[in-house]
Design a protein around this motif. Structure first.
Motif, PDB file in Angstrom:
ATOM      1  N   ARG A 128       2.975   0.134 -12.325  1.00  0.00           N
ATOM      2  CA  ARG A 128       4.312  -0.214 -12.818  1.00  0.00           C
ATOM      3  C   ARG A 128       4.296  -1.557 -13.542  1.00  0.00           C
ATOM      4  N   THR A 163      -4.607   3.185   3.820  1.00  0.00           N
ATOM      5  CA  THR A 163      -4.906   1.815   3.408  1.00  0.00           C
ATOM      6  C   THR A 163      -4.749   0.856   4.580  1.00  0.00           C
ATOM      7  N   PHE A 164      -5.754   0.029   4.805  1.00  0.00           N
ATOM      8  CA  PHE A 164      -5.670  -1.067   5.784  1.00  0.00           C
ATOM      9  C   PHE A 164      -5.681  -2.379   5.002  1.00  0.00           C
ATOM     10  N   MET A 165      -4.846  -3.330   5.409  1.00  0.00           N
ATOM     11  CA  MET A 165      -4.737  -4.579   4.650  1.00  0.00           C
ATOM     12  C   MET A 165      -5.752  -5.623   5.131  1.00  0.00           C
ATOM     13  N   GLU A 225      -6.861  -8.653   2.753  1.00  0.00           N
ATOM     14  CA  GLU A 225      -5.758  -9.548   2.416  1.00  0.00           C
ATOM     15  C   GLU A 225      -5.241 -10.293   3.648  1.00  0.00           C
ATOM     16  N   LEU A 226      -5.207  -9.623   4.796  1.00  0.00           N
ATOM     17  CA  LEU A 226      -4.818 -10.311   6.026  1.00  0.00           C
ATOM     18  C   LEU A 226      -5.830 -11.394   6.389  1.00  0.00           C
ATOM     19  N   ALA A 234      -4.948 -14.319   4.264  1.00  0.00           N
ATOM     20  CA  ALA A 234      -3.651 -14.922   4.607  1.00  0.00           C
ATOM     21  C   ALA A 234      -3.717 -15.648   5.945  1.00  0.00           C
ATOM     22  N   GLY A 245      -3.043 -19.420   6.055  1.00  0.00           N
ATOM     23  CA  GLY A 245      -1.669 -19.685   6.452  1.00  0.00           C
ATOM     24  C   GLY A 245      -1.397 -19.821   7.932  1.00  0.00           C
ATOM     25  N   LEU A 247       2.137 -14.927  11.859  1.00  0.00           N
ATOM     26  CA  LEU A 247       1.685 -13.844  10.973  1.00  0.00           C
ATOM     27  C   LEU A 247       2.784 -13.460   9.987  1.00  0.00           C
ATOM     28  N   ALA A 294       2.606 -16.017   7.282  1.00  0.00           N
ATOM     29  CA  ALA A 294       1.375 -15.931   6.480  1.00  0.00           C
ATOM     30  C   ALA A 294       1.376 -14.685   5.601  1.00  0.00           C
ATOM     31  N   ILE A 295       1.904 -13.580   6.131  1.00  0.00           N
ATOM     32  CA  ILE A 295       1.963 -12.338   5.343  1.00  0.00           C
ATOM     33  C   ILE A 295       2.963 -12.480   4.201  1.00  0.00           C
ATOM     34  N   GLY A 301       1.235 -15.103   1.793  1.00  0.00           N
ATOM     35  CA  GLY A 301      -0.129 -14.930   1.328  1.00  0.00           C
ATOM     36  C   GLY A 301      -0.566 -13.535   0.957  1.00  0.00           C
ATOM     37  N   THR A 302       0.352 -12.550   0.961  1.00  0.00           N
ATOM     38  CA  THR A 302      -0.065 -11.192   0.606  1.00  0.00           C
ATOM     39  C   THR A 302       0.891 -10.574  -0.400  1.00  0.00           C
ATOM     40  N   ILE A 303       0.458  -9.440  -0.948  1.00  0.00           N
ATOM     41  CA  ILE A 303       1.252  -8.694  -1.920  1.00  0.00           C
ATOM     42  C   ILE A 303       2.589  -8.263  -1.333  1.00  0.00           C
ATOM     43  N   LEU A 304       2.665  -8.144  -0.006  1.00  0.00           N
ATOM     44  CA  LEU A 304       3.915  -7.705   0.624  1.00  0.00           C
ATOM     45  C   LEU A 304       5.032  -8.715   0.437  1.00  0.00           C
ATOM     46  N   THR A 360      -2.586  -3.120  11.105  1.00  0.00           N
ATOM     47  CA  THR A 360      -3.134  -3.588   9.829  1.00  0.00           C
ATOM     48  C   THR A 360      -3.001  -2.525   8.744  1.00  0.00           C
ATOM     49  N   ALA A 361      -2.811  -1.268   9.127  1.00  0.00           N
ATOM     50  CA  ALA A 361      -2.489  -0.217   8.153  1.00  0.00           C
ATOM     51  C   ALA A 361      -0.978  -0.060   8.005  1.00  0.00           C
ATOM     52  N   LEU A 404       1.307  -2.149   8.161  1.00  0.00           N
ATOM     53  CA  LEU A 404       1.896  -3.194   7.312  1.00  0.00           C
ATOM     54  C   LEU A 404       2.013  -2.747   5.852  1.00  0.00           C
ATOM     55  N   PHE A 405       1.063  -1.912   5.411  1.00  0.00           N
ATOM     56  CA  PHE A 405       1.084  -1.480   4.006  1.00  0.00           C
ATOM     57  C   PHE A 405       2.316  -0.626   3.703  1.00  0.00           C
ATOM     58  N   ARG A 441       4.913  -1.969   1.330  1.00  0.00           N
ATOM     59  CA  ARG A 441       4.715  -1.710  -0.097  1.00  0.00           C
ATOM     60  C   ARG A 441       5.047  -0.261  -0.472  1.00  0.00           C
ATOM     61  N   ILE A 442       4.577   0.657   0.353  1.00  0.00           N
ATOM     62  CA  ILE A 442       4.797   2.081   0.056  1.00  0.00           C
ATOM     63  C   ILE A 442       6.293   2.398   0.051  1.00  0.00           C
ATOM     64  N   ASP A 443       7.011   1.928   1.060  1.00  0.00           N
ATOM     65  CA  ASP A 443       8.432   2.225   1.132  1.00  0.00           C
ATOM     66  C   ASP A 443       9.183   1.570  -0.019  1.00  0.00           C
ATOM     67  N   LEU A 445       7.790   1.114  -3.097  1.00  0.00           N
ATOM     68  CA  LEU A 445       7.465   1.975  -4.243  1.00  0.00           C
ATOM     69  C   LEU A 445       8.290   3.258  -4.232  1.00  0.00           C
TER      70      LEU A 445
END
Lengths: 295, 295
Positions: free
Chosen positions: A72, A161-163, A166-167, A170, A174, B167, B170-171, B174-177, B205-206, B208-209, B212-214, B216
């Protein structure tokens, strides 16, 4: 000797790789550039590509692009191909950006569960298409967003997908755990201790605090802490997927990281783990999708 | 009317609170200062305390300090009192810094498992001593490092730290989320959805992704994403402790955070959840430990 037949492009979020590819998928030569798709707007893709490989493009070779160029807001937003997705499904779904009809973009792949979007990938699908993996395998692509991809007869039937990567970054940057922490990759025993700890307890948000406790107790040196943290996070990932340990696993990714995953997978009872060359797999995947799209 | 009998100090990592405390533990007046223990070296503690409350100190009242002043590299490093630890054990272990014999420092508490250091706290033990909680309760102190503290007859018999708050930060940073993510505290439904998702799958750890999915998939707005992430992390914490849901829980901490934890605990089948005033508990705990130490 066979000459170049295809310009293959792997456009990641933070890096661009352009390859000249021979019949069958062998890489003849390649160039890299730090202008990843994550930092480019729609109208910057064609100029960047021409700047990096304009001389190659001038020969009229077809160009195929995998990765994040179809995300996107990037070159052209491409819908995700739903699982199951193999070479044929990806080839049928390629699209061409409005400003570059000579370029074919490969879509990402989406996994659904109970009719709801459950996970997405962009890039790994092309690598998987380039593997000569056994049927009913699990392809593990570690990295920023580590992916566990189930294949059947060469098609992607599901993935998660597991983060982890990236974790790791972070948490290092952080949180209190990162204070004084060195680089990972120096202490295999600390890594294995982290994996074992994560296997023993699924409460990873509590288990992470053991980085601090073990430091206070003198059981973990600052130099080994990054390896222990890496073990905790990779261990949590492998533990969550342990039901798959009766299937063959193919690891693709950076060598040092694959080595770590292989160690954690062995600790998790995975018996059949092999490592594939990720760059070669990408090039072969680009070739195979191009070939199928050209028929 | 009873006058001040004790100067009580709660010296946290990032904040200092000095109280004048009456017989029994009531707070008569208090002052706050941003010079937390985390940023002070050994010889700065006494001058800071005198600057903030020198006029109170000049009356010769005893001073008792809980929190991080006893941590390594701070005012005076205090060994952790081992579990089980109650008012008597903490009172017996108080020590006085070399440069301030009028000050009593309260130690932290350590939990051991199989003879190994398993967890530590500094500060929460004083709050727990100030609670009038039921026997065999669980005190939950949410925050940067969320603590689940088991008590029996008013003594701390075990506890566990979850890095939930740290966390979360930090998430987000420091992350795409965290991209485009707003502040938490606006969407209770998104929070509950996060809690439910974490309950359904321990692979945090999965899971958390799914932020992003929700996003999208259009199921999660940017404005609700922080609440969903908060739900995922608090949900993972509550799920890990779900075996304790037959015990009474006492929540101490910031009001909004306790409200969230109460919602997640209810979803996790915890039946008896009450909330206590954390500041009042700290003052009463300081008083009770001081009183026991003075005998």
């Amino acid at each position: 000797m066979s000459g170049p037949r295809l310009i293959g492009v792997d456009w990641g979020t933070s890096n661009l790789r352009v390859m000249r590819i021979a019949e069958g998928g062998a890489v003849l030569d390649s160039r890299s550039d730090p202008r990843g798709a994550g930092g480019l707007s729609r109208d910057q893709f064609r100029p960047v590509l021409e700047e990096v490989a304009g001389d190659w493009l001038s020969n009229g070779l077809p160009v195929i692009v995998g990765g994040m160029a179809g995300a996107r807001g990037r070159w052209r937003e491409m819908a995700y191909a739903p699982c199951p997705a193999g070479i044929q499904e990806l080839a049928r779904a390629v699209e061409r950006p409005d400003d570059a009809a000579f370029v074919a973009l490969i879509p990402g792949v989406a996994a659904y569960r109970d009719g709801r979007l459950h996970d997405v990938m962009r890039g790994e699908e092309t690598q998987v298409m380039g593997l000569d993996a056994p049927s009913d395998a699990v392809v593990v692509a570690p990295g920023t967003h580590s992916k566990w991809i189930e294949t059947q007869a060469g098609r992607i039937v599901g993935f998660r997908t597991f983060m982890t990567g990236e974790l790791f970054g972070a948490i290092r940057k952080g949180t209190i755990l990162g204070a004084d922490m060195g680089e990972p990759g120096v202490d295999d025993d600390a890594f294995a201790a982290g994996v074992g700890r994560a296997f023993a307890d699924p409460a990873i948000t509590a288990v992470l605090f053991s980085v601090r406790i073990d430091g206070l107790a003198g059981r973990l040196t600052a130099g080994a802490a990054a390896d222990y943290l890496s073990g905790l996070l990779i261990g949590a990932e492998v533990a969550a997927q342990s039901a798959m340990n009766d299937r063959p696993v193919v690891l693709i990714g950076a060598e040092a990281l694959c080595h770590r995953y292989a160690a954690a997978l062995a600790m998790g009872g995975f018996q059949d783990v092999r490592t594939a060359d990720g760059a070669a797999a990408t090039a072969r995947g680009l070739w195979r999708i191009h070939e199928a799209a050209s028929r």
